[in-house]
Design a protein around this motif. Structure first.
Motif, PDB file in Angstrom:
ATOM      1  N   ALA A 371       4.630  -1.758 -11.531  1.00 13.37           N
ATOM      2  CA  ALA A 371       3.367  -2.452 -11.809  1.00 13.37           C
ATOM      3  C   ALA A 371       3.219  -3.688 -10.923  1.00 13.37           C
ATOM      4  N   LEU A 372       3.566  -3.517  -9.663  1.00 15.66           N
ATOM      5  CA  LEU A 372       3.586  -4.648  -8.730  1.00 15.66           C
ATOM      6  C   LEU A 372       2.633  -4.431  -7.554  1.00 15.66           C
ATOM      7  N   LEU A 373       2.547  -3.169  -7.110  1.00 12.06           N
ATOM      8  CA  LEU A 373       1.777  -2.865  -5.900  1.00 12.06           C
ATOM      9  C   LEU A 373       0.355  -3.389  -5.931  1.00 12.06           C
ATOM     10  N   HIS A 374      -0.330  -3.174  -7.075  1.00  7.16           N
ATOM     11  CA  HIS A 374      -1.747  -3.575  -7.124  1.00  7.16           C
ATOM     12  C   HIS A 374      -1.899  -5.095  -7.018  1.00  7.16           C
ATOM     13  N   HIS A 375      -0.903  -5.842  -7.496  1.00  9.02           N
ATOM     14  CA  HIS A 375      -0.965  -7.298  -7.351  1.00  9.02           C
ATOM     15  C   HIS A 375      -0.862  -7.688  -5.874  1.00  9.02           C
ATOM     16  N   LEU A 376       0.042  -7.009  -5.160  1.00  9.90           N
ATOM     17  CA  LEU A 376       0.220  -7.335  -3.741  1.00  9.90           C
ATOM     18  C   LEU A 376      -0.960  -6.830  -2.923  1.00  9.90           C
ATOM     19  N   ALA A 377      -1.373  -5.578  -3.189  1.00 13.19           N
ATOM     20  CA  ALA A 377      -2.400  -4.956  -2.355  1.00 13.19           C
ATOM     21  C   ALA A 377      -3.783  -5.522  -2.637  1.00 13.19           C
ATOM     22  N   ILE A 378      -4.091  -5.748  -3.903  1.00 12.40           N
ATOM     23  CA  ILE A 378      -5.452  -6.192  -4.234  1.00 12.40           C
ATOM     24  C   ILE A 378      -5.563  -7.710  -4.368  1.00 12.40           C
ATOM     25  N   SER A 379      -4.694  -8.321  -5.174  1.00  9.17           N
ATOM     26  CA  SER A 379      -4.813  -9.778  -5.333  1.00  9.17           C
ATOM     27  C   SER A 379      -4.439 -10.522  -4.062  1.00  9.17           C
ATOM     28  N   ASN A 380      -3.528  -9.952  -3.262  1.00  8.53           N
ATOM     29  CA  ASN A 380      -3.065 -10.671  -2.081  1.00  8.53           C
ATOM     30  C   ASN A 380      -3.452 -10.023  -0.752  1.00  8.53           C
ATOM     31  N   ASN A 381      -4.336  -9.031  -0.807  1.00 11.57           N
ATOM     32  CA  ASN A 381      -4.845  -8.384   0.414  1.00 11.57           C
ATOM     33  C   ASN A 381      -3.767  -7.858   1.350  1.00 11.57           C
ATOM     34  N   LEU A 382      -2.658  -7.398   0.802  1.00  9.28           N
ATOM     35  CA  LEU A 382      -1.596  -6.906   1.678  1.00  9.28           C
ATOM     36  C   LEU A 382      -1.739  -5.398   1.863  1.00  9.28           C
ATOM     37  N   PRO A 383      -1.788  -4.925   3.124  1.00 11.85           N
ATOM     38  CA  PRO A 383      -1.889  -3.479   3.353  1.00 11.85           C
ATOM     39  C   PRO A 383      -0.599  -2.767   2.931  1.00 11.85           C
ATOM     40  N   PHE A 384      -0.704  -1.501   2.535  1.00 11.34           N
ATOM     41  CA  PHE A 384       0.460  -0.722   2.105  1.00 11.34           C
ATOM     42  C   PHE A 384       1.561  -0.727   3.174  1.00 11.34           C
ATOM     43  N   SER A 385       1.137  -0.668   4.452  1.00 13.97           N
ATOM     44  CA  SER A 385       2.139  -0.590   5.521  1.00 13.97           C
ATOM     45  C   SER A 385       3.043  -1.828   5.515  1.00 13.97           C
ATOM     46  N   ARG A 386       2.426  -3.000   5.280  1.00 16.63           N
ATOM     47  CA  ARG A 386       3.227  -4.242   5.272  1.00 16.63           C
ATOM     48  C   ARG A 386       4.128  -4.301   4.040  1.00 16.63           C
ATOM     49  N   ILE A 387       3.614  -3.825   2.932  1.00 17.40           N
ATOM     50  CA  ILE A 387       4.415  -3.836   1.696  1.00 17.40           C
ATOM     51  C   ILE A 387       5.614  -2.897   1.861  1.00 17.40           C
ATOM     52  N   ALA A 388       5.351  -1.713   2.416  1.00 13.86           N
ATOM     53  CA  ALA A 388       6.429  -0.740   2.606  1.00 13.86           C
ATOM     54  C   ALA A 388       7.495  -1.291   3.559  1.00 13.86           C
ATOM     55  N   ALA A 389       7.037  -1.915   4.654  1.00 11.22           N
ATOM     56  CA  ALA A 389       7.978  -2.464   5.641  1.00 11.22           C
ATOM     57  C   ALA A 389       8.845  -3.545   4.999  1.00 11.22           C
ATOM     58  N   PHE A 390       8.222  -4.376   4.201  1.00  8.26           N
ATOM     59  CA  PHE A 390       8.960  -5.458   3.524  1.00  8.26           C
ATOM     60  C   PHE A 390       9.982  -4.878   2.549  1.00  8.26           C
ATOM     61  N   LEU A 391       9.555  -3.913   1.746  1.00 11.70           N
ATOM     62  CA  LEU A 391      10.464  -3.326   0.756  1.00 11.70           C
ATOM     63  C   LEU A 391      11.637  -2.622   1.437  1.00 11.70           C
ATOM     64  N   ARG A 392      11.370  -2.008   2.583  1.00 12.17           N
ATOM     65  CA  ARG A 392      12.450  -1.327   3.320  1.00 12.17           C
ATOM     66  C   ARG A 392      13.508  -2.346   3.775  1.00 12.17           C
ATOM     67  N   LYS A 393      13.031  -3.550   4.117  1.00 10.81           N
ATOM     68  CA  LYS A 393      13.954  -4.613   4.560  1.00 10.81           C
ATOM     69  C   LYS A 393      14.912  -5.021   3.451  1.00 10.81           C
ATOM     70  N   ILE A 394      14.445  -4.934   2.199  1.00 15.61           N
ATOM     71  CA  ILE A 394      15.262  -5.500   1.129  1.00 15.61           C
ATOM     72  C   ILE A 394      15.987  -4.472   0.261  1.00 15.61           C
ATOM     73  N   CYS A 395      15.852  -3.174   0.593  1.00 19.07           N
ATOM     74  CA  CYS A 395      16.591  -2.209  -0.240  1.00 19.07           C
ATOM     75  C   CYS A 395      16.903  -0.903   0.473  1.00 19.07           C
ATOM     76  N   ARG A 396      17.825  -0.174  -0.149  1.00 18.72           N
ATOM     77  CA  ARG A 396      18.177   1.186   0.317  1.00 18.72           C
ATOM     78  C   ARG A 396      17.341   2.206  -0.464  1.00 18.72           C
ATOM     79  N   ALA A 397      17.417   2.106  -1.800  1.00 23.60           N
ATOM     80  CA  ALA A 397      16.636   3.012  -2.640  1.00 23.60           C
ATOM     81  C   ALA A 397      15.525   2.223  -3.329  1.00 23.60           C
ATOM     82  N   LEU A 398      14.361   2.867  -3.453  1.00 26.18           N
ATOM     83  CA  LEU A 398      13.212   2.181  -4.035  1.00 26.18           C
ATOM     84  C   LEU A 398      12.613   2.997  -5.170  1.00 26.18           C
ATOM     85  N   VAL A 399      12.387   2.300  -6.285  1.00 25.14           N
ATOM     86  CA  VAL A 399      11.645   2.927  -7.379  1.00 25.14           C
ATOM     87  C   VAL A 399      10.332   2.161  -7.472  1.00 25.14           C
ATOM     88  N   VAL A 400       9.240   2.853  -7.173  1.00 26.96           N
ATOM     89  CA  VAL A 400       7.957   2.155  -7.094  1.00 26.96           C
ATOM     90  C   VAL A 400       6.923   2.883  -7.944  1.00 26.96           C
TER      91      VAL A 400
END
Lengths: 462, 81
Positions: A371-400
């Motif tokens: 329940a985080l993506l919509h806060h980043l994508a909509i409230s903070n205008n972050l494109p999915f590509s940037r969110i994905a790139a950031f999450l890849r930097k901080i983890c091996r496995a992702l539950v989204v």
């Protein structure tokens, strides 16, 4: 943060020794200049008393080649702390517990003929759900002089706690700006006038600030001043009473609101827990970060499986409630911390190397982004590509979790603004995330339109 | 001793001033000296109040022990996890 020789920048100020990493193991070199104090620390029984009370990290002396052979007296290997956190990431009760632990340590040190030579909040960490002191070289022989770390205690602990209690709990963020604690003149100015009527606060904060100002341009031979051990114990006791009196109270409605948040359709909630548990059993991460964890309900699915978990949230009250739950349930593997993902903790201090940034303390083995993506994508205008790139930097496995536009939570965010988010769709989300992750599983949550994904980081990412 | 007395008088006046005017420091300072001197000034006071507190606790403990053998529950905050 370390240099080529593996020496950590967090300990460079201390002439008594320093930390270094060799083959991924953390060691501390003790220099000859600290020999007498270190020997007294052990022979006085203080080390044993503190470790038995769970107030200090244990260490063992090891025989390995020193990092700086010329200065080396001994090398010790301290018990590792799984995650290093900083005071600007703590809630009120965490800072209060850290303050009380520091005072208890100083009391025990005084009883053993020693004293803390610094009382920085950065010397306290959370280990197995407890506050522990991590700097073994902070003890010196008691000399009956005023407590050298008194100023630091007031700046790192008492001042911030008072500001949080009497003004606003978000003021602990000042610690990010003032690395050696919030200056007392600033605390004095920010606190309500009524705090001047309380004798202990009038002394330790207001008079203290005034005394600093008065003597700042005068030369006083302070080294000759002597105080008794009873006075030193009295100062610690006075600080302790002042800290113990501080409590952070919430209104009943505020409490209820927080637990309400997670109380959506029971069927979907139960299914979500079940799917997350299955994912965890599949990936078996060594550690986990839960981003946007609220009060940590889903973080506990991981920590209760023996996975060391950091439960991050932007909301101070959620973190405070989460920490209180940890204490009540004596949870050892869960650490709640405050974090604004859109402006995460930076690297601060000398050469930007003393305290590490959020990113430098990763990556985590697994990340929950529920329940985080919509806060980043909509409230903070972050494109999915940037969110994905950031999450890849901080983890091996992702539950989204993907929440479609039609969901009431997303509609709530869109209610006050124009919908410029044509790219906010499930196919677009899958496409962008697939550039950085391999989608392993996607499960629709019963009774909702939400989808839970399990993804593994790709090594061939662009 | 006279220096300490003088400093003490000065700090009492300063304390009264501080009650009225909130404090602002403009220059970059070394705050170490002030923190030292303050402790010297409050040393006697905190020593006396600490001694009384310890003494009082012992009296209370003595009588509570006579009433019942159970130790007092720890009233510590969250640090007593």
């Amino acid at each position: 943060m370390k240099n080529e020789a593996g020496t950590l920048a967090s300990s460079f100020r201390d002439p008594s020794g320093f930390l270094f990493i060799r083959e991924k193991i953390l060691y501390r070199q003790i220099n000859h200049s600290y020999k007498e104090d270190y020997d007294l620390f052990l022979s006085s029984g203080l080390y044993r008393a503190l470790t038995q009370a769970g107030l200090l990290v244990r260490h063992e002396e090891v025989l390995i080649p020193p990092a700086d052979p010329g200065a080396a007296y001994k090398i010790i290997r301290p018990e590792p702390v799984p995650f290093i956190s900083y005071p600007y990431e703590w809630g009120f009760s965490q800072l209060k517990d850290a303050a009380l632990a520091t005072l208890r340590i100083q009391k025990m040190a005084l009883e053993h003929g020693m004293s803390l030579k610094d009382s920085s909040a950065y010397n306290i960490q959370f280990l197995q759900g407890r506050t522990v002191f991590i700097d073994t070289l902070s003890f010196e022989k008691l000399t009956m002089r005023p407590w050298v770390a008194y100023r630091q205690f007031c700046q790192h602990f008492l001042g911030p706690l008072l500001l949080m209690k009497h003004r606003d709990f978000r003021l602990n963020q000042l610690a990010r700006v003032f690395i050696d604690g919030i200056p007392l003149d600033l605390t004095s100015r920010l606190l309500p006038w009524s705090t001047r009527l309380k004798p202990s606060l009038a002394t330790h904060i207001h008079l203290h600030a005034l005394s600093q100002k008065h003597f700042s341009r005068r030369t006083v031979r302070v080294r000759e001043k002597r105080v008794s051990r009873t006075s030193l114990l009295g100062i610690v006791d006075s600080l302790e009473s002042a800290v113990k009196k501080l409590s952070f109270k919430l209104k009943k409605t505020e409490w209820a609101d927080y637990y309400q948040e997670t109380n959506y359709v029971p069927e979907a909630f139960e299914h979500k827990k079940q799917v997350l548990a299955e994912f965890l059993d599949l990936i078996r991460p060594k550690n986990l970060w839960d981003l946007g964890a609220n009060t940590g309900i889903f973080s506990r699915l991981a920590s209760e499986r023996g996975i060391p978990t950091v439960s991050w949230d932007i909301d101070f009250v959620a973190v405070e409630l989460n920490y209180r739950d940890c204490l009540a349930k004596k949870e050892k593997l869960l650490l709640p911390l405050v974090l604004d993902l859109t402006n995460p903790s930076p690297a601060i201090g000398w050469e930007n190397q003393e305290r590490r940034s959020f990113l430098e303390r990763g990556p985590a083995d697994a990340v929950f982004a529920l329940a985080l993506l919509h806060h980043l994508a909509i409230s903070n205008n972050l494109p999915f590509s940037r969110i994905a790139a950031f999450l890849r930097k901080i983890c091996r496995a992702l539950v989204v979790e993907f929440i479609p536009k039609s969901d009431s939570q997303v509609q709530r965010l869109l209610a006050t603004r124009e919908d410029i988010f044509s790219g906010y769709s499930q196919p677009e989300f899958e496409h962008e995330f697939s550039r950085f992750f391999t989608i392993q599983k996607a499960v629709h949550l019963k009774g909702s339109e939400r989808v839970l994904y399990l993804m593994q980081g790709r090594d061939d990412q662009d | 001793m006279s220096t300490v007395n003088r400093l003490f008088r000065l700090l009492i006046v300063a304390a009264l001033v501080a009650m009225i005017f909130p404090l602002a420091l403009s220059a970059y300072i070394d705050p170490g000296t002030g923190s030292y001197i303050l402790q010297v000034l409050i040393a006697a006071f905190v020593a006396v109040s600490f001694t009384i507190k310890v003494f009082w606790k012992r009296i209370k403990k003595f009588f509570s022990r006579k009433k019942e053998e159970k130790p007092e529950p720890l009233q510590e905050s969250a640090d007593e996890k």
